[in-house]
Design an enzyme around this catalytic site. Structure first.
Site, PDB file in Angstrom:
ATOM      1  N   LYS A 197      65.537 -21.814 -16.480  1.00  0.00           N
ATOM      2  CA  LYS A 197      66.129 -22.619 -17.641  1.00  0.00           C
ATOM      3  C   LYS A 197      64.582 -22.866 -18.466  1.00  0.00           C
ATOM      4  CE  LYS A 197      66.044 -26.661 -18.428  1.00  0.00           C
ATOM      5  NZ  LYS A 197      65.056 -26.746 -19.725  1.00  0.00           N
ATOM      6  N   GLU A 272      54.568 -27.408 -10.253  1.00  0.00           N
ATOM      7  CA  GLU A 272      53.376 -27.355 -11.796  1.00  0.00           C
ATOM      8  C   GLU A 272      52.738 -28.351 -12.182  1.00  0.00           C
ATOM      9  OE1 GLU A 272      50.421 -27.460 -13.595  1.00  0.00           O
ATOM     10  OE2 GLU A 272      51.139 -24.854 -14.256  1.00  0.00           O
ATOM     11  N   CYS A 306      47.558 -27.181 -19.077  1.00  0.00           N
ATOM     12  CA  CYS A 306      47.666 -28.267 -17.716  1.00  0.00           C
ATOM     13  C   CYS A 306      46.302 -28.695 -17.513  1.00  0.00           C
ATOM     14  CB  CYS A 306      48.945 -28.137 -17.350  1.00  0.00           C
ATOM     15  SG  CYS A 306      49.503 -26.871 -16.517  1.00  0.00           S
ATOM     16  N   GLU A 403      46.681 -37.587 -18.942  1.00  0.00           N
ATOM     17  CA  GLU A 403      47.047 -36.210 -19.494  1.00  0.00           C
ATOM     18  C   GLU A 403      47.334 -36.152 -21.168  1.00  0.00           C
ATOM     19  OE1 GLU A 403      49.728 -33.668 -17.806  1.00  0.00           O
ATOM     20  OE2 GLU A 403      48.243 -31.669 -18.164  1.00  0.00           O
TER      21      GLU A 403
HETATM   22  P1  ADP Z   1      57.077 -31.688 -21.721  1.00  0.00           P
HETATM   23  O1  ADP Z   1      56.639 -33.575 -21.620  1.00  0.00           O
HETATM   24  O2  ADP Z   1      56.191 -30.981 -21.673  1.00  0.00           O
HETATM   25  O3  ADP Z   1      58.321 -31.195 -22.514  1.00  0.00           O
HETATM   26  P2  ADP Z   1      58.970 -31.967 -19.037  1.00  0.00           P
HETATM   27  O4  ADP Z   1      58.516 -32.446 -16.995  1.00  0.00           O
HETATM   28  O5  ADP Z   1      59.932 -33.198 -19.879  1.00  0.00           O
HETATM   29  O6  ADP Z   1      57.490 -31.694 -20.170  1.00  0.00           O
HETATM   30  O7  ADP Z   1      60.133 -30.154 -19.488  1.00  0.00           O
HETATM   31  C1  ADP Z   1      59.666 -29.330 -18.923  1.00  0.00           C
HETATM   32  C2  ADP Z   1      61.069 -28.716 -18.383  1.00  0.00           C
HETATM   33  O8  ADP Z   1      61.224 -29.823 -17.147  1.00  0.00           O
HETATM   34  C3  ADP Z   1      62.093 -28.213 -19.447  1.00  0.00           C
HETATM   35  O9  ADP Z   1      62.234 -27.252 -18.950  1.00  0.00           O
HETATM   36  C4  ADP Z   1      62.637 -29.261 -19.335  1.00  0.00           C
HETATM   37  O10 ADP Z   1      64.036 -29.653 -20.083  1.00  0.00           O
HETATM   38  C5  ADP Z   1      62.638 -29.843 -17.901  1.00  0.00           C
HETATM   39  N1  ADP Z   1      63.457 -31.608 -17.497  1.00  0.00           N
HETATM   40  C6  ADP Z   1      63.627 -32.694 -17.887  1.00  0.00           C
HETATM   41  N2  ADP Z   1      63.141 -33.404 -17.314  1.00  0.00           N
HETATM   42  C7  ADP Z   1      64.413 -32.899 -16.234  1.00  0.00           C
HETATM   43  C8  ADP Z   1      64.749 -33.120 -14.828  1.00  0.00           C
HETATM   44  N3  ADP Z   1      65.179 -34.903 -14.963  1.00  0.00           N
HETATM   45  N4  ADP Z   1      65.429 -32.469 -13.916  1.00  0.00           N
HETATM   46  C9  ADP Z   1      64.699 -31.438 -14.217  1.00  0.00           C
HETATM   47  N5  ADP Z   1      64.513 -30.550 -15.114  1.00  0.00           N
HETATM   48  C10 ADP Z   1      63.878 -31.051 -16.186  1.00  0.00           C
END
Ligand code: ADP
Length: 499
Positions: A197, A272, A306, A403
Site C-alpha cells: 500500500k 519504522e 526519518c 520531527e
Molecule cells: P505521513 O505523515 O508521513 O504522511 P503517515 O503515517 O500518515 O505519514 O502515512 C504513512 C503511510 O501510512 C501512508 O501509506 C498512509 O496512507 C498510511 N496510513 C495513514 N493512516 C493509516 C492508518 N490509520 N492505518 C494504516 N495506514 C495508514
C-alpha cells in the site's frame, strides 16, 4: 542564495527530459491483473514542483483491500510461490533486480516527478539501493535455514524457518521505492505473499514496479498493489487474514496500529517511525568533513528523512566556526527544478508539509531560538522551503523535540561529553545519531551510550541494503535491511523427534 525564480531564467541543464516520462498503468494490481477499484474512485498524483496533477490513478477502498487479501491468502495457502524451491524464488528476485536496473533512468524520473526529490538523488541514491536490495534478498532467499539443537537423550530437535504468511506492507512518500523494496525484498525471499500500500501522495513508482514484477514472472497473488489512503492501510491492519504488518510512517499512525493489534487476530508488527536524531561534533573532529556531512545529514532529500540529524550538538571550542560555515552552506543550496543539474534542493512533497515546516520555523522564533538564515518564508511556485539554521536552541523547544521533516537545522552548544550524552538521549525518539571526533576511545564510549538504532561515526546516514535499520524508543519496533530485515517475515518452528 539563488532562488527558484533566478534559476528558471537561465537555461538549465536538464538531466532527464520530462516530456519523455512514461506513466505506468493507473490501476490496482490484484491477483496479477490490473483492475479498476470497486468504487471507481481515483486519486490524484501530483507534481510538487509545478503544483499540478500528473495523472489520476485508481483509488482502493476497503472492498479492494478485501479482494487483494483474498488473492494473497489463496496464493499463500494453496499457491506455488511459498512451496517453490528457494532457488526459483531467488531467480525471480534477481530477475526483478535486473529489470529495475534496465529501467533505472525511467524509474528515477518517475520518482523525482511525483516526489520532488532531485533526479540525481533518485538516480544515484534511491534506485541503486532498490536494485541492491532485490539482489541482496534474492541471494538470501537460498540461505534461509534452521538449526539442529542438542536436547535431552532419546530426542532429536531441529528448527525450520517458515514464511510468516500474508503481509501488509504500508509505505510513506519520502523514499517510495526504497522503502517498498526494503519490505518486498525480505517478504518475497521468505516465501510470503504481499499487499503493498504505497502512500497516497506517491503511487506512480510503485505501480511501475508492479509492471516489472509481472514481467519478472511472479505467480498470481504474490504481490498485490493498492494505491490509496490510510483507510486502506487500516483495512490491512484490521483484517483477520493478514498475518503481518510492516509499516513505515508517522509515530502517530504507528501507535494507532499497535493499539488496534490483537483485534481480531494478533499480527506480527514491524514499525519504522519518526526521529529527532542528534549529531555530536566533538572539539577534535575533522571540521571540514563534519560540516559537510552534518549539512547533508539534515538537508538531504529536502530534510524529509526519518534519520535526519536535525539536532546538531557542537562543542563550544569549535562552535563559532561551525555555525558560521553551516550557515554559509545552507545559503549555498540551490532550490529549483528537480530535473536540472544545478538544483540541490527540490520542493517539499506538498502544501500541507510546506505549511507545517513554516509553522515550526515560526515556533522556533517565538520560543527565542535565533534564526540565522531562512527567515523569509518561501512564497514562489512549488512547495519549497528556504533552508533554515537555528542557534540558541534548547531541548525544551518544540523545534528540538518534534520531527519537522524539512530543511531545518538546529545547532546546540555543549561543553563536555557526559552533558552531551544526556542531552542527546533526552528525546523520546531513538532512530539514529552521529559522532564526529578523532579519539577512538572517546567516540566509542559516546556511541555506546547513545540510545539510537544506528550510530554513524565520522559519517552520517550510511544507509545501505546490508545495514540493519530501526528505532529504539518511539522510533519503532524491529529492524529492516540486512539479514535482520528477514527475521520479521519468518516464523521459527521447533520440531522434536523421539528417536
Ligand atoms: P505521513 O505523515 O508521513 O504522511 P503517515 O503515517 O500518515 O505519514 O502515512 C504513512 C503511510 O501510512 C501512508 O501509506 C498512509 O496512507 C498510511 N496510513 C495513514 N493512516 C493509516 C492508518 N490509520 N492505518 C494504516 N495506514 C495508514
Amino acid at each position: 542564495m539563488k532562488t527558484l525564480q533566478a534559476l528558471t531564467r537561465r537555461n538549465m541543464t536538464q538531466l532527464y527530459d520530462r516530456s519523455k516520462i512514461q506513466l505506468p498503468t493507473r490501476k490496482l494490481l490484484i491477483n496479477n491483473e490490473w483492475v479498476d477499484s470497486v468504487s471507481g474512485q481515483e486519486l490524484i498524483a501530483n507534481d510538487p514542483y509545478f503544483e499540478r496533477a500528473i495523472t489520476t490513478v485508481q483509488r482502493a477502498s476497503k472492498e479492494d483491500a478485501r479482494l487483494a487479501i483474498k488473492s494473497a491468502r489463496k496464493a499463500f495457502d494453496q499457491g506455488h510461490y511459498p512451496r517453490m524451491s528457494p532457488k526459483s524464488r531467488a531467480n525471480l528476485l534477481l530477475k526483478l533486480a535486473d529489470l529495475i536496473e534496465k529501467n533505472i533512468d525511467d524509474l528515477a524520473a518517475l520518482e523525482s516527478l511525483n516526489n520532488g526529490k532531485t533526479f540525481s538523488d533518485a538516480r544515484n541514491g534511491d534506485l541503486p539501493m532498490v536494485v541492491n536490495l532485490f539482489r541482496y534478498y534474492g541471494g538470501l532467499a537460498e540461505k534461509i535455514h534452521g538449526k539442529t539443537i542438542p536436547i535431552m537423550g532419546g530426542h532429536f530437535c531441529f528448527t525450520r524457518e517458515e514464511p510468516v504468511g500474508v503481509c501488509g506492507l504500508i509505505t510513506p512518500w519520502n523514499y517510495p521505492l526504497v522503502i517498498a523494496a526494503m519490505k518486498l525484498g525480505p517478504a518475497l525471499a521468505a516465501g510470503c505473499t504481499t499487499i503493498l500500500k504505497p502512500a497516497e501522495q506517491t503511487p506512480l513508482s510503485s505501480l511501475r514496479l508492479g509492471e516489472l514484477i509481472l514481467e519478472a514472472g511472479f505467480p498470481e497473488g504474490v504481490v498485490n498493489i493498492l494505491s490509496g489512503f490510510g483507510d486502506v492501510g487500516d483495512a490491512l491492519v484490521t483484517h483477520p487474514e493478514v498475518d503481518k504488518i510492516s509499516f513505515t510512517g508517522s509515530t502517530e499512525v504507528g501507535r494507532q496500529i499497535l493499539a488496534k493489534n490483537g483485534h481480531p487476530n494478533i499480527k506480527r508488527i514491524t514499525l519504522e517511525l519518526g526521529g529527532k536524531s542528534a549529531n555530536i561534533i566533538l572539539d577534535d573532529a575533522d571540521i571540514e568533513s563534519a560540516l559537510l556531512l552534518a549539512h547533508a545529514g539534515v538537508f538531504g532529500n529536502q530534510g524529509q528523512s526519518c534519520n535526519a540529524g536535525t539536532r546538531v550538538y557542537v562543542h563550544s571550542k569549535i562552535y563559532d566556526e561551525f555555525v558560521e560555515r553551516s550557515v554559509k552552506l545552507a545559503k549555498e543550496r540551490v532550490l529549483g527544478d528537480p530535473f536540472s543539474a544545478e538544483t540541490t534542493q527540490g520542493p517539499q512533497i506538498n502544501a500541507v508539509q510546506q505549511k507545517k515546516i513554516h509553522e515550526y520555523i515560526k515556533s522556533g522564533i517565538e520560543q527565542n531560538a535565533k534564526l540565522l538564515t531562512g527567515k523569509n518564508l518561501y512564497e514562489g511556485k512549488g512547495y519549497f522551503v528556504n533552508p533554515a539554521v537555528f542557534v540558541d536552541v534548547n531541548e525544551k523547544m518544540k523545534i528540538a523535540q518534534e520531527e519537522i521533516f524539512g530543511p531545518v537545522m538546529s545547532i546546540l552548544r555543549f561543553d563536555n561529553d557526559a552533558e552531551v550524552i544526556q542531552r542527546a538521549n533526552s528525546s523520546h525518539y531513538g532512530l539514529a545519531a552521529g559522532v564526529f571526533g578523532k579519539d577512538f576511545g572517546r567516540v566509542n564510549r559516546i556511541a555506546k551510550a547513545l540510545r539510537a538504532g544506528s550510530v554513524y561515526i565520522n559519517c552520517y546516514d550510511v544507509f545501505q541494503h546490508a545495514t540493519p535499520f530501526g528505532g529504539f524508543k518511539d522510533s519503532g519496533i524491529g529492524r529492516e535491511l540486512g539479514k535482520h530485515g528477514l527475521i520479521p517475515y519468518l516464523e521459527t518452528k521447533t520440531v522434536v523427534f523421539k528417536e
